[in-house]
Design a protein around this motif. Sequence first.
Motif: not given
Length: 600
Positions: A154-166
């Motif tokens: 995240g640009e503002a938070t630096g938090k990691k987010t997992q995205t996926y294609f399923h």
Amino acid sequence: NRSLINLKPQRTSTRELVSLDGLWNFALAPDGNNTSTWTDPLPKGLECPVPASYNDIFVDRKIHDHVGWVLYQRDVIVPKGWSQERYLVRAEAATHKGRIYVNDRLLVEHVGGYTPFEADITDLVKAGEKFRLTIAVDNELTFQTIPPGQITVGEATGKKTQTYFHDFYNYAGLARSVWLYSVPRQHIQDVTIVTDVQNTAGLINYDVKVSNNTTGEISISVVDEDGTIVANATGAQGTVSIDSVNLWQPGAAYLYQFEVSIVESGETLDTYSIATGVRTVEIRGTQFLINGNPFYFTGFGAHEDTTVRGKGHDQAYMVHDFQLRQWMGANSFRTSHYPYAEEVMDFADRNGIVVIDETAAVGLNIGLTSGTVGEAPSTFSPERINNETREVHAQAIRELVHRDKNHASVVFWSIANEPASNEEGSREYFEPLAKLTRELDPSRPVAFVNVGAADYEKDLISDLFDITCINRYFGWYSQTGDLEEAEAALEAELQGWEQKFNRPIIMTEYGADTVAGLHSVFGLPWSEEFQVDMLDMYHRVFDRTPAMAGEHVWNFADFQTSVGVRRVDGNKKGVFTRDRKPKAAAHSLRKRWTEMGASK
Ligand code: GCB
């Protein structure tokens, strides 16, 4: 660590088994790459049930959304009586990456979230001693994991987010059982069974692998369901023949116990038994034959998915789900989109349910679910799905075939769901994987499941496989709500495939999101009426398509997905709700499938 592991643990006269299921201490792993503290006793507070995905257990959004490693920990005592044995810790699955630590030592790391791995601890802990067992589990998905995913910060938070294609939630943790088990010093490591039929005799071709130190002889007995020994043999490889064999049939399972022993000077040093169904599988023209008879697949694609436990294996749900399938007249399912718990495969063997066994290679298709407007980036490329991904995928295939090769219920392999098989690079990617699967198991057909965008004109890889498996959503994602247009499109598509390959076609997915209790006199999308009408329309087309060899509705039950504007608390294409209540379509499908079953 690429070595293939032992057979599923079993309690026999020479082997012991201790379940490590229950409540384990739990914590999110401290951030960063420094893992030196991971094996320390975890802070008091959280206990997590095993088996279960951890995500929905705690009322803590931080845990639910966590990206990275978590730690499970408990004390274990090696039974005092095991001093002459070898003993191992085995996790049936750690999604998606697992590490086993004994006290302060890292023993093994395993990649791939749906197949077992284990660590031999004999030389580290004496029989009768206690040790601290820590299993670390990582849920991260990248372009070099199966399934693939992408982590954004995240640009503002630096938090990691997992995205996926399923399209199912990235549940993680220890969703299957953990065991401590013993094997004798001289032990059976692996058994491969391939069955055949000659007139009225059943043939079991077998190959036994034993530990290097083995000096004893290998002896085989085949025992029928009444406990009578019907055949014997000696030696590590060979064929045993059963006169007047009882075949394993869809809907009428019959299982022999294939008992392997290591014997020395009259003493049984090790013994292991494999439930064996004698059956054949063959493709002839557009027919899929089991025991020489045409078999038409009816049933569902599904998910291991329930409330609170996520993908946690649960015997009550397993048995209930099989009951519901049988009530529906369904004769089969696909393990969409990953290998299911091995208990499920055993249960399918015992219940005569036919299985299409699928790897976790889902979402090798960047355009499909990336929500990209305009040109999607190419899937197969050095920065995305690349040679390294293919190696990981190859290992996932090896581990699946190794684990499930002896299950009579498994009639063919699906090595991927909906890859971008219309894109450049797909052929180079899949050709070696199709070949590998055939080498690993020459006895079963090999397939992948094709996506709508790679229709019969655009697909580049289907000729590498034995069966045409397609997922289509005419009337839902295209021609939305217009079943007349959808019917024409579906018919054209099926005819296209029929003309392209003289082989069976299975519709591995078709369905519509349906909110239970929502009704419409116009039969509009999302209503229970629409789901019924749409499935009926597909069935009309299937019934006039000679090459059709099966229909698997998407989905058995509603299931959780990642958040998104197209999903309201998950995917609602279930014929049952997430808590297994029938929608209207369950009744119409049940009528069709039970009538089809009765007319055979
Ligand atoms: C598909 C996928 C499945 C999805 C389904 C849907 O084609 O194979 O994983 O859940 O469509 O409902 O969109």
